[in-house]
Design a protein around this motif. Structure first.
Motif, PDB file in Angstrom:
ATOM      1  N   ALA A   2      -1.762  -7.561   3.230  1.00  0.00           N
ATOM      2  CA  ALA A   2      -1.193  -7.055   2.125  1.00  0.00           C
ATOM      3  C   ALA A   2      -2.236  -7.168   0.560  1.00  0.00           C
ATOM      4  O   ALA A   2      -2.722  -8.310   0.510  1.00  0.00           O
ATOM      5  N   GLU A   3      -1.692  -6.174  -0.114  1.00  0.00           N
ATOM      6  CA  GLU A   3      -2.620  -6.507  -1.333  1.00  0.00           C
ATOM      7  C   GLU A   3      -1.777  -7.250  -2.243  1.00  0.00           C
ATOM      8  O   GLU A   3      -0.510  -7.491  -2.265  1.00  0.00           O
ATOM      9  N   ALA A  26       5.043   0.369  -4.931  1.00  0.00           N
ATOM     10  CA  ALA A  26       3.851  -0.210  -4.370  1.00  0.00           C
ATOM     11  C   ALA A  26       4.132  -0.186  -2.647  1.00  0.00           C
ATOM     12  O   ALA A  26       5.584  -0.362  -2.269  1.00  0.00           O
ATOM     13  N   PRO A  27       2.982   0.063  -1.963  1.00  0.00           N
ATOM     14  CA  PRO A  27       3.181   0.003  -0.626  1.00  0.00           C
ATOM     15  C   PRO A  27       3.904  -1.224   0.025  1.00  0.00           C
ATOM     16  O   PRO A  27       3.847  -2.297  -0.674  1.00  0.00           O
ATOM     17  N   ALA A  28       4.685  -1.141   1.043  1.00  0.00           N
ATOM     18  CA  ALA A  28       5.281  -2.063   1.799  1.00  0.00           C
ATOM     19  C   ALA A  28       4.157  -3.194   1.987  1.00  0.00           C
ATOM     20  O   ALA A  28       3.187  -3.279   2.198  1.00  0.00           O
ATOM     21  N   THR A  30       3.280  -5.294  -0.390  1.00  0.00           N
ATOM     22  CA  THR A  30       2.387  -5.616  -1.524  1.00  0.00           C
ATOM     23  C   THR A  30       3.039  -6.784  -2.334  1.00  0.00           C
ATOM     24  O   THR A  30       4.326  -7.060  -2.574  1.00  0.00           O
ATOM     25  N   LYS A 206       3.087   4.607  -9.155  1.00  0.00           N
ATOM     26  CA  LYS A 206       2.796   4.785  -7.638  1.00  0.00           C
ATOM     27  C   LYS A 206       1.191   5.116  -7.461  1.00  0.00           C
ATOM     28  O   LYS A 206       0.689   4.402  -6.669  1.00  0.00           O
ATOM     29  N   ASN A 207       0.675   5.796  -8.279  1.00  0.00           N
ATOM     30  CA  ASN A 207      -0.449   6.360  -8.202  1.00  0.00           C
ATOM     31  C   ASN A 207      -1.590   5.006  -8.182  1.00  0.00           C
ATOM     32  O   ASN A 207      -2.613   5.161  -7.625  1.00  0.00           O
ATOM     33  N   THR A 209      -0.940   2.125  -7.919  1.00  0.00           N
ATOM     34  CA  THR A 209      -0.980   1.120  -6.570  1.00  0.00           C
ATOM     35  C   THR A 209      -1.786   1.641  -5.479  1.00  0.00           C
ATOM     36  O   THR A 209      -2.013   0.673  -4.504  1.00  0.00           O
ATOM     37  N   ARG A 210      -2.067   2.595  -5.619  1.00  0.00           N
ATOM     38  CA  ARG A 210      -2.922   3.370  -4.402  1.00  0.00           C
ATOM     39  C   ARG A 210      -4.392   3.848  -5.004  1.00  0.00           C
ATOM     40  O   ARG A 210      -5.253   4.219  -4.030  1.00  0.00           O
ATOM     41  N   ASP A 212      -8.104   3.808  -5.924  1.00  0.00           N
ATOM     42  CA  ASP A 212      -9.261   2.852  -5.660  1.00  0.00           C
ATOM     43  C   ASP A 212     -10.247   2.515  -6.900  1.00  0.00           C
ATOM     44  O   ASP A 212     -11.116   1.823  -6.551  1.00  0.00           O
TER      45      ASP A 212
END
Length: 216
Positions: A2-3, A26-28, A30, A206-207, A209-210, A212
């Protein structure tokens, strides 16, 4: 694995609202943590640098908590999001508080909105407080799914004027046209408050949290 996302705590800004909004999108799994720990900031996968208030107070708080060096390093090495005052202090100098030297990550000044009128002849209120449109002048991964000229929530009396026009990825009109969002490398910064900007603000977060951290 997890991040981890660090929300920088230097005693200024609506930190809980920012953290809650980031955690929501955020992704689950995180971890989103409000922190002033340099160690945690430099171990996190992403860093959010929020803030509001006066430039002099902001710089004094960063210095007192020994956060300038870790934030500078984090901004070079991982996705880094500045919000409101967190954007302004990235420039060289602010006219606020009689003149304040800032972080100087990018050349440019933070200037007070001049007195004036809007297109309909009404006096412009300072601070700008409320909803306004952002024109996306350059594509960026954080704009994905956010329509051009979407409305975001602003609260500020001073605006960013970077010397390098290529830094500007978003502009807003308020008596004049100014830089409402800037980006270079792994840094994206926005003058408005995405955590208060309804669906478009949440999409931008959201963008982030994803993302790069790449931007040419």
């Amino acid at each position: 694995m997890a991040e981890a996302i660090a929300i920088v705590d230097y005693g200024m800004g609506n930190l809980r609202s920012v953290a809650k909004a980031v955690a929501h999108v955020a992704p689950a799994g995180t971890e989103v943590r409000i922190t002033d720990s340099a160690e945690y900031i430099l171990s996190a996968d992403r860093v959010v640098f929020p803030g509001q208030g006066a430039a002099a107070d902001c710089m004094a708080a960063l210095k007192s908590r020994d956060l300038i060096a870790p934030l500078t390093e984090a901004a070079k090495t991982r996705p880094f999001l500045g919000i409101c005052m967190g954007m302004q202090v990235m420039l060289d100098h602010s006219d606020e508080n009689g003149g304040v030297h800032l972080l100087a990550w990018f050349k440019g000044a933070v200037q007070r909105f001049p007195a004036g009128v809007d297109a309909s002849g009404l006096a412009l209120k300072i601070p700008q407080m409320g909803w306004n449109e952002i024109r996306q002048v350059r594509p960026h991964p954080l704009w994905h799914g956010v329509a051009d000229m979407s409305r975001f929530y602003f609260v500020h009396s001073y605006y960013c004027a970077p010397e390098d026009a290529s830094l500007t990825v978003g502009e807003t009109e308020y008596g004049l046209r100014y830089t409402a969002a800037l980006a270079r490398g792994s840094v994206f910064a926005i003058q408005s408050h995405p955590e208060k900007s309804a669906d478009d603000g949440l999409t931008l977060l959201k963008n982030f949290t994803r993302w790069d951290g790449r931007f040419d």
